[in-house]
Design a protein around this motif. Structure first.
Motif, PDB file in Angstrom:
ATOM      1  N   PHE A  43     -59.013 -47.890  21.503  1.00 49.47           N
ATOM      2  CA  PHE A  43     -57.901 -47.039  21.853  1.00 49.47           C
ATOM      3  C   PHE A  43     -57.733 -46.707  23.342  1.00 49.47           C
ATOM      4  N   GLN A  44     -56.654 -46.224  23.748  1.00 47.89           N
ATOM      5  CA  GLN A  44     -56.568 -45.744  25.045  1.00 47.89           C
ATOM      6  C   GLN A  44     -55.672 -44.296  25.052  1.00 47.89           C
ATOM      7  N   SER A  45     -56.262 -43.323  25.756  1.00 50.29           N
ATOM      8  CA  SER A  45     -55.276 -42.328  25.842  1.00 50.29           C
ATOM      9  C   SER A  45     -54.456 -42.147  26.874  1.00 50.29           C
ATOM     10  N   THR A  46     -53.453 -41.351  27.091  1.00 50.31           N
ATOM     11  CA  THR A  46     -52.379 -41.163  28.138  1.00 50.31           C
ATOM     12  C   THR A  46     -52.928 -40.396  29.374  1.00 50.31           C
ATOM     13  N   TRP A  47     -54.431 -39.978  29.113  1.00 48.71           N
ATOM     14  CA  TRP A  47     -54.852 -38.932  29.835  1.00 48.71           C
ATOM     15  C   TRP A  47     -55.883 -39.266  30.749  1.00 48.71           C
ATOM     16  N   PRO A  48     -55.918 -38.803  32.062  1.00 48.49           N
ATOM     17  CA  PRO A  48     -56.984 -38.850  32.986  1.00 48.49           C
ATOM     18  C   PRO A  48     -58.573 -38.614  32.447  1.00 48.49           C
ATOM     19  N   ALA A  49     -59.587 -39.510  32.606  1.00 47.09           N
ATOM     20  CA  ALA A  49     -60.873 -39.174  32.065  1.00 47.09           C
ATOM     21  C   ALA A  49     -61.618 -37.846  32.103  1.00 47.09           C
ATOM     22  N   LYS A  50     -61.103 -36.922  33.186  1.00 46.24           N
ATOM     23  CA  LYS A  50     -61.681 -35.638  33.416  1.00 46.24           C
ATOM     24  C   LYS A  50     -60.789 -34.664  32.688  1.00 46.24           C
ATOM     25  N   ASP A  51     -59.708 -35.106  32.067  1.00 45.63           N
ATOM     26  CA  ASP A  51     -58.678 -33.969  31.558  1.00 45.63           C
ATOM     27  C   ASP A  51     -59.063 -33.658  30.143  1.00 45.63           C
ATOM     28  N   ILE A  52     -58.885 -32.232  29.828  1.00 47.33           N
ATOM     29  CA  ILE A  52     -59.280 -31.698  28.594  1.00 47.33           C
ATOM     30  C   ILE A  52     -58.455 -32.670  27.304  1.00 47.33           C
ATOM     31  N   PHE A  53     -57.276 -33.018  27.683  1.00 43.56           N
ATOM     32  CA  PHE A  53     -57.010 -33.893  26.807  1.00 43.56           C
ATOM     33  C   PHE A  53     -57.499 -35.242  26.461  1.00 43.56           C
ATOM     34  N   HIS A  54     -57.957 -35.995  27.325  1.00 43.21           N
ATOM     35  CA  HIS A  54     -58.869 -36.887  26.992  1.00 43.21           C
ATOM     36  C   HIS A  54     -60.108 -36.594  26.167  1.00 43.21           C
ATOM     37  N   GLU A  55     -60.493 -35.322  26.557  1.00 37.81           N
ATOM     38  CA  GLU A  55     -61.689 -34.759  25.758  1.00 37.81           C
ATOM     39  C   GLU A  55     -61.356 -34.739  24.242  1.00 37.81           C
ATOM     40  N   TYR A  56     -60.214 -34.134  24.080  1.00 33.83           N
ATOM     41  CA  TYR A  56     -59.570 -34.024  22.609  1.00 33.83           C
ATOM     42  C   TYR A  56     -59.389 -35.429  22.100  1.00 33.83           C
ATOM     43  N   ALA A  57     -59.058 -36.474  22.727  1.00 36.85           N
ATOM     44  CA  ALA A  57     -59.055 -37.737  22.271  1.00 36.85           C
ATOM     45  C   ALA A  57     -60.515 -38.171  21.914  1.00 36.85           C
ATOM     46  N   LEU A  58     -61.552 -38.030  22.557  1.00 43.00           N
ATOM     47  CA  LEU A  58     -62.800 -38.433  22.326  1.00 43.00           C
ATOM     48  C   LEU A  58     -63.326 -37.489  21.218  1.00 43.00           C
ATOM     49  N   HIS A 101     -53.729 -42.365  22.236  1.00 40.92           N
ATOM     50  CA  HIS A 101     -53.752 -40.837  22.124  1.00 40.92           C
ATOM     51  C   HIS A 101     -52.823 -40.442  23.019  1.00 40.92           C
ATOM     52  N   GLY A 102     -51.742 -39.901  22.722  1.00 38.14           N
ATOM     53  CA  GLY A 102     -50.785 -39.210  23.678  1.00 38.14           C
ATOM     54  C   GLY A 102     -50.023 -38.262  22.912  1.00 38.14           C
ATOM     55  N   VAL A 103     -48.572 -38.231  23.398  1.00 37.70           N
ATOM     56  CA  VAL A 103     -47.465 -37.427  23.093  1.00 37.70           C
ATOM     57  C   VAL A 103     -46.330 -38.281  22.451  1.00 37.70           C
ATOM     58  N   VAL A 104     -45.383 -37.656  21.519  1.00 39.26           N
ATOM     59  CA  VAL A 104     -44.415 -38.484  21.133  1.00 39.26           C
ATOM     60  C   VAL A 104     -43.301 -38.480  22.315  1.00 39.26           C
ATOM     61  N   ALA A 105     -43.296 -37.294  22.941  1.00 38.41           N
ATOM     62  CA  ALA A 105     -42.127 -37.077  24.221  1.00 38.41           C
ATOM     63  C   ALA A 105     -42.480 -38.251  25.157  1.00 38.41           C
ATOM     64  N   TYR A 106     -43.491 -39.183  25.229  1.00 37.31           N
ATOM     65  CA  TYR A 106     -43.598 -40.165  26.165  1.00 37.31           C
ATOM     66  C   TYR A 106     -42.879 -41.271  25.787  1.00 37.31           C
ATOM     67  N   HIS A 107     -42.439 -41.198  24.652  1.00 39.54           N
ATOM     68  CA  HIS A 107     -41.712 -42.452  24.292  1.00 39.54           C
ATOM     69  C   HIS A 107     -39.978 -42.236  24.269  1.00 39.54           C
ATOM     70  N   PHE A 254     -49.846 -33.214  19.887  1.00 43.61           N
ATOM     71  CA  PHE A 254     -50.447 -34.596  20.197  1.00 43.61           C
ATOM     72  C   PHE A 254     -50.252 -35.833  19.100  1.00 43.61           C
ATOM     73  N   GLU A 255     -50.219 -37.079  19.448  1.00 48.26           N
ATOM     74  CA  GLU A 255     -49.944 -37.854  18.582  1.00 48.26           C
ATOM     75  C   GLU A 255     -51.039 -39.083  18.684  1.00 48.26           C
ATOM     76  N   ILE A 256     -51.583 -39.491  17.513  1.00 40.18           N
ATOM     77  CA  ILE A 256     -52.648 -40.461  17.275  1.00 40.18           C
ATOM     78  C   ILE A 256     -51.857 -41.763  16.773  1.00 40.18           C
ATOM     79  N   LEU A 257     -51.841 -42.989  17.451  1.00 39.74           N
ATOM     80  CA  LEU A 257     -51.214 -43.913  16.982  1.00 39.74           C
ATOM     81  C   LEU A 257     -52.220 -45.147  16.572  1.00 39.74           C
ATOM     82  N   PHE A 258     -51.877 -45.890  15.776  1.00 38.71           N
ATOM     83  CA  PHE A 258     -52.662 -47.043  15.266  1.00 38.71           C
ATOM     84  C   PHE A 258     -51.768 -48.249  14.984  1.00 38.71           C
TER      85      PHE A 258
END
Length: 371
Positions: A43-58, A101-107, A254-258
């Motif tokens: 997977f890849q998130s749409t967030w920088p490694a230090k962002d709490i959003f990337h932490e949510y993905a993890l 892992h991201g958000v729908v609005a990015y699409h 948030f959105e989790i994509l497969f």
């Protein structure tokens, strides 16, 4: 039966057969467990490694990995590791990534209706209510219909209601609607259309580019999302004024994509683990956000950042601009109109219930803490 009582022959035969069967069963079971293969998904998130959003993905990935007991392992890379943040959907669709892992609005650029999961006031729903609409009011089927219409072969899970996002960070506070005109401003999704309607010059930069653009004067103001992310990205280092409360993105999640092929190949029990991990991660994210956002908000105030409530006149102007955008987009896109109609029907009923039932918690907070 006492220890010195003779065991009948029939009883001895039964015990011997039972023991032999148990040994045979154990001998068969052990290799089955040892031969179980691990399915690994990148997977890849749409967030920088230090962002709490990337932490949510993890956090989500860890829940899946722990519950799968070695049969499924999700590895999550930070934004940009494989593709840029705004190219996540295409990468998952093509199989370049197994998920993301991201958000729908990015699409939003693929179909404007996708931004309705997050942008705008949601007819007065809060983010948790919009998730309720998604799972119980027909939103999930509509999202699948949109992805099919744009030929995106993905499986989408929405989760994690985000707190209301600030109006944004400004070099000087915004006192009236006219102050927005000509402002070089960063946002994404349908918020681009809202602020364009209000006269701003909008630039939809990805998260990691915002603060450098502010620092170099390429933009005058920007919003991202929440106190923790904003602090980590470095907003307080370049701007000292933050306007709180806004309708431009007050219902996001948030959105989790497969990748659909990879997801469909999983056995039913692993799909069930993913489903319940999404629900668990949604609750956990909500609780963590309250703790971390409040701490970072407090730290930024201590560091000299000035926070202001967005004036009601601007909030009303946002709603008026939103109505114009909705009318225009609905005329251009039948799916857009379809999603709006479903949201409106759900919001009228659920919002009436929530507004009537929920107490104003500020009354109690002011009783104990207001000076």
């Amino acid at each position: 039966m006492s220890s010195d009582t003779p065991v009948p022959a029939s009883r001895r035969r039964f015990l011997k057969n039972a023991a032999t069967g148990a040994v045979a069963t154990g001998a068969l079971a052990a290799p089955m467990v040892s031969r179980a293969q691990t399915t690994s998904l990148r997977f890849q998130s749409t967030w920088p490694a230090k962002d709490i959003f990337h932490e949510y993905a993890l956090d989500f990935a860890k829940k899946v990995n722990d519950m799968a007991g070695g049969r499924l392992k999700i590895e999550v890379l930070p934004s940009g590791s494989v593709v840029p943040a705004f190219q996540l959907l295409e990468a998952v669709n093509k199989g370049t990534l197994d998920g993301g892992h991201g958000v729908v609005a990015y699409h939003y650029g693929k179909n404007s209706a996708l931004a309705l999961w997050g942008s705008g006031p949601g007819y007065g729903m809060d983010p948790n209510m919009l998730l309720s609409w998604h799972y119980y009011g027909g939103g999930k089927a509509l999202l699948e219909e949109i992805y099919k219409a744009i030929n995106m072969d993905v499986v989408s899970y929405l989760y994690g209601p985000m707190p209301t996002q600030p109006f944004g960070w400004f070099k000087k506070p915004i006192a009236k609607v006219e102050d927005i005109k000509g402002l070089k401003y960063r946002t994404v999704g349908l918020a681009v259309d809202i602020y364009t309607e209000l006269g701003a010059a909008v630039n939809p930069l990805p998260g990691s580019d915002i603060v450098p653009a502010l620092d170099r004067g390429l933009i005058d103001a920007a919003e991202f999302n929440n106190a923790s992310s904003d602090r980590m990205l470095g907003f307080p280092d370049v701007v000292k004024n933050c306007m709180l409360q806004s309708f431009h993105q007050s219902t996001e999640q948030f959105e989790i994509l497969f990748n659909k092929g990879k997801y469909d190949a999983l056995p039913a029990e692993l799909k069930a683990i993913i489903d319940y991990a999404v629900q668990a991660a949604s609750a956990d994210m909500s609780w963590k956000a309250v703790d971390r956002n409040s701490k970072d908000y407090d730290e930024m105030k201590k560091s000299g950042v000035k926070f202001y409530k967005t004036p009601d006149a601007i909030l009303r102007a946002q709603l008026a601009a939103w109505d114009k955008v909705m009318a225009k987009k609905s005329g251009e896109n039948p799916l857009f109109a379809k999603v709006l109609a479903a949201q409106k029907a759900f919001a009228q009923r659920a919002g009436q219930w929530q507004n009537d039932y929920l107490v104003d918690f500020k009354v109690a907070w002011n009783h104990y803490f207001a000076k």
